[in-house]
Design an enzyme around this catalytic site. Sequence first.
Site, PDB file in Angstrom:
ATOM      1  N   CYS A   1      -4.744   5.470  -5.202  1.00 24.46           N
ATOM      2  CA  CYS A   1      -4.091   4.196  -4.886  1.00 24.46           C
ATOM      3  C   CYS A   1      -2.644   4.283  -5.349  1.00 24.46           C
ATOM      4  O   CYS A   1      -2.366   4.392  -6.548  1.00 24.46           O
ATOM      5  CB  CYS A   1      -4.809   3.045  -5.583  1.00 24.46           C
ATOM      6  N   GLY A   2      -1.721   4.252  -4.390  1.00 21.24           N
ATOM      7  CA  GLY A   2      -0.300   4.479  -4.691  1.00 21.24           C
ATOM      8  C   GLY A   2       0.337   3.351  -5.483  1.00 21.24           C
ATOM      9  O   GLY A   2       1.063   3.594  -6.459  1.00 21.24           O
TER      10      GLY A   2
ATOM     11  N   ASN B   1       1.452  -6.558  -4.977  1.00 16.66           N
ATOM     12  CA  ASN B   1       0.022  -6.876  -5.083  1.00 16.66           C
ATOM     13  C   ASN B   1      -0.388  -6.813  -6.558  1.00 16.66           C
ATOM     14  O   ASN B   1       0.262  -6.142  -7.363  1.00 16.66           O
ATOM     15  CB  ASN B   1      -0.806  -5.929  -4.202  1.00 16.66           C
TER      16      ASN B   1
ATOM     17  N   CYS C   1       0.867  -1.188   0.000  1.00 13.03           N
ATOM     18  CA  CYS C   1       0.000   0.000   0.000  1.00 13.03           C
ATOM     19  C   CYS C   1       0.895   1.228   0.000  1.00 13.03           C
ATOM     20  O   CYS C   1       1.465   1.588   1.033  1.00 13.03           O
ATOM     21  CB  CYS C   1      -0.934   0.008   1.200  1.00 13.03           C
TER      22      CYS C   1
HETATM   23  N1  API Z   1      -4.304   1.971  -1.483  1.00 14.52           N
HETATM   24  C1  API Z   1      -3.124   1.169  -1.644  1.00 14.52           C
HETATM   25  C2  API Z   1      -3.283  -0.097  -2.377  1.00 14.52           C
HETATM   26  C3  API Z   1      -4.017  -1.112  -1.640  1.00 14.52           C
HETATM   27  C4  API Z   1      -4.052  -2.362  -2.422  1.00 14.52           C
HETATM   28  C5  API Z   1      -5.063  -3.273  -1.903  1.00 14.52           C
HETATM   29  N2  API Z   1      -6.393  -2.845  -2.218  1.00 14.52           N
HETATM   30  C6  API Z   1      -4.804  -4.696  -2.370  1.00 14.52           C
HETATM   31  O1  API Z   1      -3.833  -4.971  -3.095  1.00 14.52           O
HETATM   32  O2  API Z   1      -5.596  -5.555  -1.983  1.00 14.52           O
HETATM   33  C7  API Z   1      -1.981   1.936  -2.215  1.00 14.52           C
HETATM   34  O3  API Z   1      -1.933   3.144  -2.041  1.00 14.52           O
HETATM   35  O4  API Z   1      -1.083   1.332  -2.800  1.00 14.52           O
END
Ligand code: API
Length: 304
Positions: free
Chosen positions: A224-225, A163, A76
């Site tokens: 979402c980063g 991810n 994240c």
């Molecule tokens: N908000 C996050 C990503 C979360 C990813 C999550 N949703 C997953 O892979 O399950 C970011 O800033 O990278």
Amino acid sequence: MNTRVEFAKMNGLGNKILVVDMRGRKDRVTPEAAIALNADTETAFDQIMAIHDPKAEGTDAWIDILNSDGTKAQACGNGTRCVVQALAAETGRKAFTFQTVAGILNAREQEDGTISVDMGKPVFEWNRIPLAEEFYDTSRIELQIGPIDDPVLHSPSVMSMGNPHAIFWVSRDVLSFDLERFGPLLENHPMFPERANITLAQVTSATSLTTRTWERGAGLTLACGSAACAAAVSAARTGRTGRAVAITVASASPPGILSIEWRESDDHVLMTGPAEWEWSGTVDPATGTWAHDEAGAGEQVRAL
Ligand SMILES: N[C@H](CCC[C@H](N)C(=O)O)C(=O)O
């Protein structure tokens, strides 16, 4: 053991983050606590970043990441910047090394207050993303949604930033798509055995993109980063941009910017952007029962 721990409600470009201080404890924030916190409008979040004691020498903390549906995430980006800001405010230090299930992350608060995170190397192999089907070239896979002869979204670039991500290239405003409708279908598509984060990306110049993301386990979020990193890498990989881009995160209000560089020398992806503290409180990590800190209001940035 105390039932309550400190936490901070923060955000990274509107991505809603709860940073929970689990240091000195053996227990974990439970999925039940996450679901309960998310059900309350004041504590509704996209990710929980739970800071635990370090497990490996040379690291400052182990970070557990939970989505708002209670499932675990491996990375994240926006949450990592929030953790850095909270720990920098607490310790006065600028540079930190974290460990997550996806590996080691180095991060640093810059002079201007923005935070840079080394998100590691991208992964392109189909079985490590993972995909359900073998694709030799994951920069453009066969997958589409909408009418078969006139798909609304098709041929995403797929990859892992720790991810799983699918990037759909679009040629009009990312806000004009019904991502609320297509997001859940694509997140749970049989192509993605561990589900996937779904991003729409529009190339706006050789050095800029605009993105909007439906997050695995959290739904539509304001930013979402790791998806911004995946979009930048995928854009460079497919010749759409160079290796350094400014990503406008369209859903943030006002739209925010993340600077992403896919470094040639070591293949690592560097993400730089802001983090913002909102308020602090205490929470029971088993149940999600929480309360505001009385002294919290009005401070600019607070340690946990
Ligand atoms: N908000 C996050 C990503 C979360 C990813 C999550 N949703 C997953 O892979 O399950 C970011 O800033 O990278």
